[in-house]
Design a protein around this motif. Structure first.
Motif, PDB file in Angstrom:
ATOM      1  N   SER A  31      34.628  41.236 134.573  1.00 28.36           N
ATOM      2  CA  SER A  31      35.626  42.092 135.225  1.00 28.36           C
ATOM      3  C   SER A  31      37.034  41.528 135.077  1.00 28.36           C
ATOM      4  O   SER A  31      38.016  42.195 135.396  1.00 28.36           O
ATOM      5  N   ARG A  32      37.137  40.284 134.576  1.00 32.41           N
ATOM      6  CA  ARG A  32      38.460  39.654 134.442  1.00 32.41           C
ATOM      7  C   ARG A  32      38.602  38.890 133.124  1.00 32.41           C
ATOM      8  O   ARG A  32      39.193  37.803 133.071  1.00 32.41           O
ATOM      9  N   LEU A  33      38.079  39.461 132.060  1.00 32.25           N
ATOM     10  CA  LEU A  33      38.186  38.818 130.758  1.00 32.25           C
ATOM     11  C   LEU A  33      39.645  38.785 130.283  1.00 32.25           C
ATOM     12  O   LEU A  33      40.373  39.760 130.420  1.00 32.25           O
ATOM     13  N   SER A  34      40.044  37.665 129.720  1.00 37.42           N
ATOM     14  CA  SER A  34      41.368  37.572 129.110  1.00 37.42           C
ATOM     15  C   SER A  34      41.318  38.197 127.718  1.00 37.42           C
ATOM     16  O   SER A  34      40.232  38.388 127.154  1.00 37.42           O
ATOM     17  N   PRO A  35      42.469  38.524 127.126  1.00 40.65           N
ATOM     18  CA  PRO A  35      42.467  39.063 125.758  1.00 40.65           C
ATOM     19  C   PRO A  35      41.743  38.152 124.763  1.00 40.65           C
ATOM     20  O   PRO A  35      41.029  38.638 123.879  1.00 40.65           O
ATOM     21  N   TRP A  36      41.902  36.843 124.884  1.00 37.79           N
ATOM     22  CA  TRP A  36      41.230  35.921 123.962  1.00 37.79           C
ATOM     23  C   TRP A  36      39.718  35.973 124.153  1.00 37.79           C
ATOM     24  O   TRP A  36      38.952  35.930 123.189  1.00 37.79           O
ATOM     25  N   GLN A  37      39.276  36.068 125.392  1.00 37.99           N
ATOM     26  CA  GLN A  37      37.839  36.183 125.656  1.00 37.99           C
ATOM     27  C   GLN A  37      37.294  37.500 125.113  1.00 37.99           C
ATOM     28  O   GLN A  37      36.168  37.549 124.605  1.00 37.99           O
ATOM     29  N   LYS A  38      38.087  38.557 125.191  1.00 38.98           N
ATOM     30  CA  LYS A  38      37.652  39.834 124.606  1.00 38.98           C
ATOM     31  C   LYS A  38      37.502  39.713 123.091  1.00 38.98           C
ATOM     32  O   LYS A  38      36.630  40.347 122.499  1.00 38.98           O
ATOM     33  N   CYS A  39      38.362  38.925 122.461  1.00 41.69           N
ATOM     34  CA  CYS A  39      38.212  38.679 121.021  1.00 41.69           C
ATOM     35  C   CYS A  39      36.848  38.059 120.727  1.00 41.69           C
ATOM     36  O   CYS A  39      36.174  38.433 119.756  1.00 41.69           O
ATOM     37  N   GLN A  40      36.438  37.115 121.571  1.00 47.40           N
ATOM     38  CA  GLN A  40      35.153  36.453 121.374  1.00 47.40           C
ATOM     39  C   GLN A  40      33.996  37.426 121.566  1.00 47.40           C
ATOM     40  O   GLN A  40      33.016  37.390 120.822  1.00 47.40           O
ATOM     41  N   VAL A  41      34.117  38.308 122.556  1.00 49.27           N
ATOM     42  CA  VAL A  41      33.065  39.302 122.799  1.00 49.27           C
ATOM     43  C   VAL A  41      33.000  40.286 121.626  1.00 49.27           C
ATOM     44  O   VAL A  41      31.920  40.640 121.151  1.00 49.27           O
ATOM     45  N   ALA A  42      34.154  40.727 121.148  1.00 48.06           N
ATOM     46  CA  ALA A  42      34.198  41.681 120.036  1.00 48.06           C
ATOM     47  C   ALA A  42      33.567  41.105 118.776  1.00 48.06           C
ATOM     48  O   ALA A  42      33.035  41.840 117.945  1.00 48.06           O
ATOM     49  N   ARG A  43      33.613  39.775 118.631  1.00 48.51           N
ATOM     50  CA  ARG A  43      33.069  39.104 117.447  1.00 48.51           C
ATOM     51  C   ARG A  43      31.661  38.568 117.666  1.00 48.51           C
ATOM     52  O   ARG A  43      31.126  37.877 116.796  1.00 48.51           O
ATOM     53  N   HIS A  44      31.074  38.840 118.806  1.00 54.00           N
ATOM     54  CA  HIS A  44      29.752  38.285 119.127  1.00 54.00           C
ATOM     55  C   HIS A  44      28.751  38.642 118.020  1.00 54.00           C
ATOM     56  O   HIS A  44      28.645  39.806 117.620  1.00 54.00           O
ATOM     57  N   PRO A  45      28.006  37.659 117.509  1.00 52.82           N
ATOM     58  CA  PRO A  45      27.088  37.928 116.394  1.00 52.82           C
ATOM     59  C   PRO A  45      25.963  38.903 116.714  1.00 52.82           C
ATOM     60  O   PRO A  45      25.376  39.498 115.807  1.00 52.82           O
ATOM     61  N   GLU A  46      25.660  39.091 118.004  1.00 52.85           N
ATOM     62  CA  GLU A  46      24.583  39.998 118.382  1.00 52.85           C
ATOM     63  C   GLU A  46      25.084  41.385 118.779  1.00 52.85           C
ATOM     64  O   GLU A  46      24.299  42.250 119.166  1.00 52.85           O
ATOM     65  N   ARG A  47      26.379  41.587 118.658  1.00 54.29           N
ATOM     66  CA  ARG A  47      26.946  42.905 118.967  1.00 54.29           C
ATOM     67  C   ARG A  47      26.431  43.920 117.941  1.00 54.29           C
ATOM     68  O   ARG A  47      26.320  43.602 116.753  1.00 54.29           O
ATOM     69  N   PRO A  48      26.076  45.141 118.366  1.00 49.88           N
ATOM     70  CA  PRO A  48      25.574  46.133 117.394  1.00 49.88           C
ATOM     71  C   PRO A  48      26.601  46.453 116.319  1.00 49.88           C
ATOM     72  O   PRO A  48      27.794  46.586 116.599  1.00 49.88           O
ATOM     73  N   HIS A  49      26.116  46.546 115.087  1.00 50.53           N
ATOM     74  CA  HIS A  49      26.968  46.833 113.942  1.00 50.53           C
ATOM     75  C   HIS A  49      26.718  48.249 113.436  1.00 50.53           C
ATOM     76  O   HIS A  49      25.884  48.975 113.982  1.00 50.53           O
ATOM     77  N   VAL A  50      27.425  48.618 112.379  1.00 51.92           N
ATOM     78  CA  VAL A  50      27.385  49.993 111.881  1.00 51.92           C
ATOM     79  C   VAL A  50      25.961  50.452 111.571  1.00 51.92           C
ATOM     80  O   VAL A  50      25.554  51.552 111.943  1.00 51.92           O
ATOM     81  N   ARG A  51      25.200  49.627 110.883  1.00 55.61           N
ATOM     82  CA  ARG A  51      23.832  50.022 110.531  1.00 55.61           C
ATOM     83  C   ARG A  51      22.971  50.258 111.771  1.00 55.61           C
ATOM     84  O   ARG A  51      22.082  51.110 111.757  1.00 55.61           O
ATOM     85  N   ASP A  52      23.226  49.522 112.833  1.00 53.12           N
ATOM     86  CA  ASP A  52      22.494  49.729 114.084  1.00 53.12           C
ATOM     87  C   ASP A  52      22.800  51.109 114.659  1.00 53.12           C
ATOM     88  O   ASP A  52      21.909  51.811 115.147  1.00 53.12           O
ATOM     89  N   TYR A  53      24.076  51.498 114.621  1.00 52.12           N
ATOM     90  CA  TYR A  53      24.474  52.809 115.137  1.00 52.12           C
ATOM     91  C   TYR A  53      23.871  53.932 114.289  1.00 52.12           C
ATOM     92  O   TYR A  53      23.345  54.917 114.822  1.00 52.12           O
ATOM     93  N   ILE A  54      23.944  53.771 112.984  1.00 52.36           N
ATOM     94  CA  ILE A  54      23.407  54.803 112.094  1.00 52.36           C
ATOM     95  C   ILE A  54      21.909  54.947 112.290  1.00 52.36           C
ATOM     96  O   ILE A  54      21.374  56.058 112.390  1.00 52.36           O
ATOM     97  N   SER A  55      21.214  53.824 112.365  1.00 55.41           N
ATOM     98  CA  SER A  55      19.757  53.844 112.528  1.00 55.41           C
ATOM     99  C   SER A  55      19.337  54.536 113.822  1.00 55.41           C
ATOM    100  O   SER A  55      18.349  55.274 113.853  1.00 55.41           O
TER     101      SER A  55
END
Length: 318
Positions: free
Chosen positions: A52-76
């Motif tokens: 609920s209080r992520l900093s912009p830098w922490q959001k960068c880390q979340v956006a780059r998380h290796p387990e975040r769903p990628h394009v092929r996951d969405y398409i599938s």
């Protein structure tokens, strides 16, 4: 094994303790369900507090998380009868860009997106989502196909930026990106763009020039990465956190500035913790966006799209 980010240390400790207790329970007659429930509730509260209080830098880390769903996951998960199309008919195939035709919740459309890959082999094959000119020219080919067959275009953006190699520059990287933007803005069919992870520089906007630009809550979208910005302004990557603050790259900031049209909420803990729920939310947002554009003729779509980008950045600056 879960991949925890630096700021999730307290959650990691609690969840590791839960796993230890569950293992102990399976090997003995001890009933520890009450303690597990207590720790689960505590971990959920801690996760809620952190996110609920992520900093912009922490959001960068979340956006780059290796387990975040990628394009092929969405398409599938979202697209039926998906037919991938390859090559730009000029130079070759670029696997950093994935695209083709399919039916998204029963509606025929053309889909294009950047794929980062999910392990070492696939990341190398997809060049970590950094497209070369032939990738953007493949995207142009698919955009033209959408125009020819009067199908809506859906793009999924997830890239650190366009590939900056010498070969890419020699083959016209800047022109390929600019042509994608020009083509997108002139299409007579609805265009929905979703930033699902990183939206880096011109490599992102090449696929994000549409009628509706949507963005997941913990994604980022900026003219340059925080590391790149820090290296230019401070000659060092040590100020990446400060750069992230200054760039106004979060979905919340960009919604206020009018750069994006809609923020899509993510489950507590980010998209990587609830992939199915996140993908479903994105699918619904795309469906709703297309419905809003139904019935608009080509001239109206082009004019509103043009006006939208001309007005961008004129609000929320105070």
């Amino acid at each position: 094994m879960k991949h925890y980010l630096d700021f999730e240390k307290s959650v990691a400790e609690l969840e590791n303790k839960i796993e230890e207790l569950r293992h102990l329970s399976s090997d003995s007659d001890i009933n520890i369900a009450e303690e597990v429930t207590h720790l689960q509730n505590k971990a959920e509260r801690e996760l809620n507090s952190i996110y609920s209080r992520l900093s912009p830098w922490q959001k960068c880390q979340v956006a780059r998380h290796p387990e975040r769903p990628h394009v092929r996951d969405y398409i599938s998960a979202l697209v039926e009868n998906f037919t991938p199309l390859a090559g730009d008919r000029l130079y070759g195939e670029d696997q950093a860009i994935v695209g083709g035709l399919g039916r998204l919740r029963g509606r025929s459309c053309v889909l294009v997106g950047q794929e980062k890959g999910h392990d070492t082999g696939s990341r190398v094959a997809h060049n970590f989502g950094m497209a070369r000119p032939e990738g953007y020219r493949k995207a142009q080919r698919l955009m033209n196909m959408a125009e020819r067959f009067k199908l809506p275009l859906v793009t999924l953006v997830d890239t650190p930026g366009a590939y900056p190699g010498v070969g890419a520059e020699e083959r016209g990287q800047a022109e390929a990106i600019a042509r994608c933007m020009e083509l997108s803005l002139g299409l007579s069919v609805p265009v929905i763009c979703v930033i699902i992870g990183e939206g880096g520089s011109g490599g992102a906007i090449a696929l994000a020039s549409g009628d509706r630009v949507l963005m997941l809550e913990h994604s980022i979208y900026s003219v340059i990465s925080p590391e790149g910005c820090a290296s230019i302004l401070w000659r060092s990557g040590d100020q990446s956190k400060e750069a992230a603050e200054a760039l106004r790259l979060t979905a919340q900031d960009l919604e206020k500035l009018g750069v994006i049209d809609q923020l899509i909420r993510e489950p507590i803990g980010g998209a990587h913790r609830a992939r199915t729920e996140t993908i479903r939310a994105v699918g619904q947002a795309i469906t709703d966006g297309l419905k809003q554009l139904d019935g608009k003729d080509a001239d109206t779509l082009r004019k509103e799209r043009r006006d939208k980008f001309l007005a961008m950045g004129q609000k929320g600056l105070s």
